[in-house]
Design an enzyme around this catalytic site. Structure first.
Site, PDB file in Angstrom:
ATOM      1  N   SER A 126       9.040 -10.938   8.656  1.00  0.00           N
ATOM      2  CA  SER A 126       7.597 -10.841   8.849  1.00  0.00           C
ATOM      3  C   SER A 126       6.962 -10.109   7.676  1.00  0.00           C
ATOM      4  O   SER A 126       7.272  -8.928   7.433  1.00  0.00           O
ATOM      5  CB  SER A 126       7.307 -10.099  10.168  1.00  0.00           C
ATOM      6  OG  SER A 126       5.931  -9.800  10.282  1.00  0.00           O
ATOM      7  N   SER A 180      20.035  -3.492   3.813  1.00  0.00           N
ATOM      8  CA  SER A 180      19.189  -4.203   2.866  1.00  0.00           C
ATOM      9  C   SER A 180      19.349  -5.700   3.063  1.00  0.00           C
ATOM     10  O   SER A 180      20.476  -6.186   3.237  1.00  0.00           O
ATOM     11  CB  SER A 180      19.584  -3.850   1.429  1.00  0.00           C
ATOM     12  OG  SER A 180      18.910  -4.699   0.520  1.00  0.00           O
ATOM     13  N   HIS A 198       6.349 -12.618   0.760  1.00  0.00           N
ATOM     14  CA  HIS A 198       5.246 -12.546  -0.227  1.00  0.00           C
ATOM     15  C   HIS A 198       5.305 -11.295  -1.102  1.00  0.00           C
ATOM     16  O   HIS A 198       4.554 -11.185  -2.063  1.00  0.00           O
ATOM     17  CB  HIS A 198       3.873 -12.714   0.454  1.00  0.00           C
ATOM     18  CG  HIS A 198       3.410 -11.574   1.288  1.00  0.00           C
ATOM     19  ND1 HIS A 198       2.089 -11.395   1.633  1.00  0.00           N
ATOM     20  CD2 HIS A 198       4.091 -10.541   1.865  1.00  0.00           C
ATOM     21  CE1 HIS A 198       1.963 -10.311   2.384  1.00  0.00           C
ATOM     22  NE2 HIS A 198       3.166  -9.776   2.538  1.00  0.00           N
ATOM     23  N   ASP A 199       6.234 -10.365  -0.749  1.00  0.00           N
ATOM     24  CA  ASP A 199       6.441  -9.188  -1.603  1.00  0.00           C
ATOM     25  C   ASP A 199       7.325  -9.501  -2.814  1.00  0.00           C
ATOM     26  O   ASP A 199       7.460  -8.649  -3.699  1.00  0.00           O
ATOM     27  CB  ASP A 199       7.153  -8.074  -0.814  1.00  0.00           C
ATOM     28  CG  ASP A 199       6.244  -7.385   0.190  1.00  0.00           C
ATOM     29  OD1 ASP A 199       5.029  -7.625   0.175  1.00  0.00           O
ATOM     30  OD2 ASP A 199       6.783  -6.595   1.004  1.00  0.00           O
TER      31      ASP A 199
END
Ligand SMILES: C[S@@+](CC[C@H](N)C(=O)[O-])C[C@H]1O[C@@H](n2cnc3c(N)ncnc32)[C@H](O)[C@@H]1O
Length: 133
Positions: free
Chosen positions: A45, A30, A49-50
């Site tokens: 990559s 993780s 934005h998550d």
């Protein structure tokens, strides 16, 4: 490649099927935990934005710690200007994430002790940002 175990197992099989197992491997883990240290570069990559800013700071800090003084962190993201408001709202609604401007990504990086060294457009409407301590 580091990803959650359900992703790394099929990735290993894909590498083998493509005959590139000697060039790439995948490790379950993780990015909220310590990452394998000492690589030349750590590529995120379509990851930041998550996530909201606090989670992004943890991810970037894990990369910073693993990269050390000589490693680079490459962030590949759609920028708000290309992704647009609809995608920004989609990321918020689905993941609690958001699209960001270069300035916002640089500020996030700076809050983790990382400096934006350069940026360049890449494929699929993404921009690659090079960060290092
Ligand atoms: C939007 S996908 C991006 C996949 C790929 N990097 C790309 O550019 O197409 C987000 C990825 O983050 C992975 N992921 C989610 N939580 C994670 C975690 N805590 N640690 C490592 N990877 C994680 C997911 O399994 C997924 O592969």
């Amino acid at each position: 490649m580091v990803d959650l175990a359900p992703t790394t197992a099929p990735a290993l099989a894909r590498f083998a099927a493509a005959g590139v197992s000697d060039r790439g491997h995948s490790v379950p883990g993780s990015f909220f935990e310590p990452l394998p240290a000492g690589a030349d570069a750590y590529i995120l990559s379509d990851i930041l934005h998550d996530w909201d800013d606090d989670h992004c700071r943890t991810i970037l800090s894990r990369c910073r710690d693993a990269a050390g003084p000589h490693g680079a962190i490459i962030v590949i993201e759609p920028l708000l200007s290309t992704a647009g408001t609809a995608m920004d709202l989609f990321m918020l609604m689905c993941f609690g994430g958001r699209e960001r401007t270069i300035e916002e990504l640089a500020a996030l990086a700076a809050s983790c002790g990382l400096t934006l060294r350069g940026s360049t457009p890449v494929s699929a409407g993404r921009t690659a940002l090079q960060l290092s301590v």
